[in-house]
Design a protein around this motif. Sequence first.
Motif, PDB file in Angstrom:
ATOM      1  N   GLY A 123     -27.419  10.779  37.876  1.00 16.21           N
ATOM      2  CA  GLY A 123     -27.594  11.269  36.588  1.00 16.21           C
ATOM      3  C   GLY A 123     -26.469  10.307  35.329  1.00 16.21           C
ATOM      4  O   GLY A 123     -26.106  11.058  34.498  1.00 16.21           O
ATOM      5  N   HIS A 124     -26.940   8.953  35.605  1.00 15.56           N
ATOM      6  CA  HIS A 124     -26.142   8.080  34.566  1.00 15.56           C
ATOM      7  C   HIS A 124     -27.267   7.415  33.693  1.00 15.56           C
ATOM      8  O   HIS A 124     -27.030   7.019  32.663  1.00 15.56           O
ATOM      9  N   CYS A 125     -28.521   6.877  34.336  1.00 17.99           N
ATOM     10  CA  CYS A 125     -29.404   6.379  33.540  1.00 17.99           C
ATOM     11  C   CYS A 125     -30.512   7.055  33.219  1.00 17.99           C
ATOM     12  O   CYS A 125     -31.019   7.723  34.147  1.00 17.99           O
ATOM     13  N   TRP A 126     -31.095   7.032  32.253  1.00 18.05           N
ATOM     14  CA  TRP A 126     -32.100   7.732  31.526  1.00 18.05           C
ATOM     15  C   TRP A 126     -32.831   7.143  30.669  1.00 18.05           C
ATOM     16  O   TRP A 126     -32.430   5.900  30.069  1.00 18.05           O
ATOM     17  N   GLN A 127     -34.236   7.457  30.477  1.00 12.95           N
ATOM     18  CA  GLN A 127     -35.039   6.989  29.689  1.00 12.95           C
ATOM     19  C   GLN A 127     -34.982   8.151  28.313  1.00 12.95           C
ATOM     20  O   GLN A 127     -35.229   9.141  28.551  1.00 12.95           O
ATOM     21  N   ALA A 128     -34.682   7.406  27.209  1.00  9.47           N
ATOM     22  CA  ALA A 128     -34.585   8.475  26.048  1.00  9.47           C
ATOM     23  C   ALA A 128     -35.665   8.396  24.797  1.00  9.47           C
ATOM     24  O   ALA A 128     -35.784   7.355  24.654  1.00  9.47           O
ATOM     25  N   SER A 129     -35.710   9.559  24.334  1.00  6.89           N
ATOM     26  CA  SER A 129     -36.635   9.441  23.389  1.00  6.89           C
ATOM     27  C   SER A 129     -35.798   9.533  22.141  1.00  6.89           C
ATOM     28  O   SER A 129     -35.153  10.798  22.203  1.00  6.89           O
ATOM     29  N   LEU A 130     -35.735   8.846  21.007  1.00  3.47           N
ATOM     30  CA  LEU A 130     -34.775   9.081  20.239  1.00  3.47           C
ATOM     31  C   LEU A 130     -35.397   9.015  18.770  1.00  3.47           C
ATOM     32  O   LEU A 130     -36.539   8.810  18.413  1.00  3.47           O
ATOM     33  N   SER A 131     -34.558   9.806  17.856  1.00  4.40           N
ATOM     34  CA  SER A 131     -34.929   9.815  16.448  1.00  4.40           C
ATOM     35  C   SER A 131     -33.752   9.522  15.456  1.00  4.40           C
ATOM     36  O   SER A 131     -32.840   9.843  15.893  1.00  4.40           O
ATOM     37  N   ILE A 132     -34.038   9.309  14.238  1.00  8.85           N
ATOM     38  CA  ILE A 132     -32.681   9.079  13.316  1.00  8.85           C
ATOM     39  C   ILE A 132     -33.248  10.370  12.125  1.00  8.85           C
ATOM     40  O   ILE A 132     -34.238  10.323  11.526  1.00  8.85           O
ATOM     41  N   GLU A 133     -32.097  11.060  12.079  1.00 10.82           N
ATOM     42  CA  GLU A 133     -32.246  11.831  10.879  1.00 10.82           C
ATOM     43  C   GLU A 133     -31.668  11.344   9.710  1.00 10.82           C
ATOM     44  O   GLU A 133     -30.358  10.701   9.654  1.00 10.82           O
ATOM     45  N   ARG A 134     -32.319  11.274   8.618  1.00  8.79           N
ATOM     46  CA  ARG A 134     -32.037  10.886   7.420  1.00  8.79           C
ATOM     47  C   ARG A 134     -32.726  11.219   6.279  1.00  8.79           C
ATOM     48  O   ARG A 134     -34.002  11.713   6.545  1.00  8.79           O
ATOM     49  N   ASP A 135     -32.472  11.236   4.874  1.00 13.22           N
ATOM     50  CA  ASP A 135     -33.486  11.845   3.768  1.00 13.22           C
ATOM     51  C   ASP A 135     -34.031  13.210   4.053  1.00 13.22           C
ATOM     52  O   ASP A 135     -35.079  13.384   3.513  1.00 13.22           O
ATOM     53  N   GLY A 136     -33.188  13.898   4.784  1.00 10.84           N
ATOM     54  CA  GLY A 136     -33.937  15.294   4.964  1.00 10.84           C
ATOM     55  C   GLY A 136     -34.719  15.500   6.169  1.00 10.84           C
ATOM     56  O   GLY A 136     -35.537  16.498   6.078  1.00 10.84           O
ATOM     57  N   GLY A 137     -34.906  14.714   6.952  1.00 10.57           N
ATOM     58  CA  GLY A 137     -36.154  14.593   8.065  1.00 10.57           C
ATOM     59  C   GLY A 137     -35.573  13.700   9.042  1.00 10.57           C
ATOM     60  O   GLY A 137     -34.555  13.041   9.020  1.00 10.57           O
ATOM     61  N   ARG A 138     -36.374  13.734  10.190  1.00 12.94           N
ATOM     62  CA  ARG A 138     -36.304  12.902  11.297  1.00 12.94           C
ATOM     63  C   ARG A 138     -37.253  12.098  11.522  1.00 12.94           C
ATOM     64  O   ARG A 138     -38.469  12.167  11.137  1.00 12.94           O
ATOM     65  N   TRP A 139     -36.860  10.769  11.829  1.00 11.18           N
ATOM     66  CA  TRP A 139     -37.824   9.694  12.059  1.00 11.18           C
ATOM     67  C   TRP A 139     -37.749   8.961  13.319  1.00 11.18           C
ATOM     68  O   TRP A 139     -36.958   8.768  13.961  1.00 11.18           O
ATOM     69  N   TRP A 140     -38.910   9.273  13.976  1.00  7.09           N
ATOM     70  CA  TRP A 140     -38.879   8.814  15.356  1.00  7.09           C
ATOM     71  C   TRP A 140     -38.815   7.598  15.733  1.00  7.09           C
ATOM     72  O   TRP A 140     -39.324   6.473  14.973  1.00  7.09           O
ATOM     73  N   ILE A 141     -38.029   6.848  16.968  1.00  6.48           N
ATOM     74  CA  ILE A 141     -37.766   5.552  17.090  1.00  6.48           C
ATOM     75  C   ILE A 141     -39.095   5.166  17.823  1.00  6.48           C
ATOM     76  O   ILE A 141     -39.593   6.058  18.687  1.00  6.48           O
ATOM     77  N   ALA A 142     -39.862   4.129  17.639  1.00  6.45           N
ATOM     78  CA  ALA A 142     -41.084   3.673  18.080  1.00  6.45           C
ATOM     79  C   ALA A 142     -41.391   3.606  19.576  1.00  6.45           C
ATOM     80  O   ALA A 142     -42.456   3.768  20.032  1.00  6.45           O
ATOM     81  N   GLN A 143     -40.208   3.562  20.494  1.00  5.38           N
ATOM     82  CA  GLN A 143     -40.640   3.467  21.908  1.00  5.38           C
ATOM     83  C   GLN A 143     -39.348   4.024  22.517  1.00  5.38           C
ATOM     84  O   GLN A 143     -38.225   4.040  22.016  1.00  5.38           O
ATOM     85  N   PRO A 144     -39.511   4.482  23.669  1.00 11.84           N
ATOM     86  CA  PRO A 144     -38.298   5.209  24.278  1.00 11.84           C
ATOM     87  C   PRO A 144     -37.441   3.914  24.858  1.00 11.84           C
ATOM     88  O   PRO A 144     -37.861   2.925  25.090  1.00 11.84           O
ATOM     89  N   LEU A 145     -36.046   4.299  25.051  1.00  9.69           N
ATOM     90  CA  LEU A 145     -35.094   3.407  25.135  1.00  9.69           C
ATOM     91  C   LEU A 145     -34.258   3.689  26.428  1.00  9.69           C
ATOM     92  O   LEU A 145     -33.941   4.957  26.753  1.00  9.69           O
ATOM     93  N   PRO A 146     -33.777   2.782  27.300  1.00  2.76           N
ATOM     94  CA  PRO A 146     -32.946   3.051  28.396  1.00  2.76           C
ATOM     95  C   PRO A 146     -31.570   3.567  27.794  1.00  2.76           C
ATOM     96  O   PRO A 146     -31.265   2.575  26.987  1.00  2.76           O
ATOM     97  N   VAL A 147     -30.918   4.526  28.258  1.00  2.89           N
ATOM     98  CA  VAL A 147     -29.422   4.793  27.802  1.00  2.89           C
ATOM     99  C   VAL A 147     -28.820   5.015  29.171  1.00  2.89           C
ATOM    100  O   VAL A 147     -29.399   5.436  30.410  1.00  2.89           O
ATOM    101  N   GLU A 148     -27.232   4.945  29.195  1.00  5.53           N
ATOM    102  CA  GLU A 148     -26.394   5.036  29.964  1.00  5.53           C
ATOM    103  C   GLU A 148     -25.419   6.168  29.478  1.00  5.53           C
ATOM    104  O   GLU A 148     -24.557   5.843  28.852  1.00  5.53           O
ATOM    105  N   ILE A 149     -25.613   7.390  29.922  1.00  2.00           N
ATOM    106  CA  ILE A 149     -24.925   8.632  29.578  1.00  2.00           C
ATOM    107  C   ILE A 149     -24.642   9.428  30.860  1.00  2.00           C
ATOM    108  O   ILE A 149     -25.377   9.586  31.876  1.00  2.00           O
ATOM    109  N   GLY A 150     -23.570  10.061  30.853  1.00  5.61           N
ATOM    110  CA  GLY A 150     -23.320  11.151  31.568  1.00  5.61           C
ATOM    111  C   GLY A 150     -23.068  12.636  31.144  1.00  5.61           C
ATOM    112  O   GLY A 150     -22.681  12.679  30.024  1.00  5.61           O
TER     113      GLY A 150
END
Length: 315
Positions: A237-264
Amino acid sequence: MSTMWREVNRVRRIGEATPEQHQWGCRIDTDADGLTVRITAPEATADRDLDTSAARLHDELLAQVPRMLCESARSEVGVVRTETPAGVLERPYSLATCADVVITLAEELAPELASPWCGTNSPDDLDLRLPIVLGPSAVLSLAAGMLELADDAGAALPDWLSVHAGVHSPYPPHDVPEGLDDAAITWWTAHIEHWLRPMRTTRTSRGQYKVRAALPPAPAISSAVWIESLVSLDTEGHCWQASLSIERDGGRWWIAQPLPVEIGAAEMFGAAVGQMEQPRVALDRDSVDGESFGWAPGLLLRRPASDLGVGKGLR
């Protein structure tokens, strides 16, 4: 003896691929000795015309999501018919998802769609100083992982977070009819597609989680990094593949590729300060068990995106 019949007829489309129609039925007999399941051919729903509704929903989905996400766009329309001694229940439904984010799940064949994304950004556009928002699917995945990995599930959760596992699902093909009370039996009854897998490759005790947060509404923010969805890459439960987006200008913008993240999960939930969204339908994907649908809120954290360990990968 009690007898239940269930039929499912659905049309599924993913990206630009050819539509696939799936039909199945089963008869379930229960008595004092247990349960007997027989796979049958569908009868009452076999001739339903779902093609028009399926094409309309998928065309609208593809028109709304950023083009880069079209291959991850999935739509499904169907009807689930259940006959028990109490009567007959027939439930039409429509599902639209993209990259494991539920855009709509409605008990009708012509729902309104509203994609949350305005476009796409490059991973280079990530501002790691921005606060983190956990989307509902990410919250569901973290909560499910925390419960299934903890020796004491109740002690693992923060006081303000409640997670209830039940047999009922917002996704009609996975929902269990009233009257089947044993958790393991009801799970296998609903998840017919899992019967085709080798034994012990699925967690028969896994429920459909309802996640609730006793937190106030999150303060207004103009920018954030959303963790839209998570797929586990390890068994701790520490290493994940994350789909991310950025919220700005009143909307969300998808990050073009999934990224590995380390979270608990404990660290993420411990940093929550408010609800960005009230609980709604979410999707938790497991690399072995496939999809599980539940309900979860969106949460704002008091931690910056630099805490995600973006790009470190597996140790």
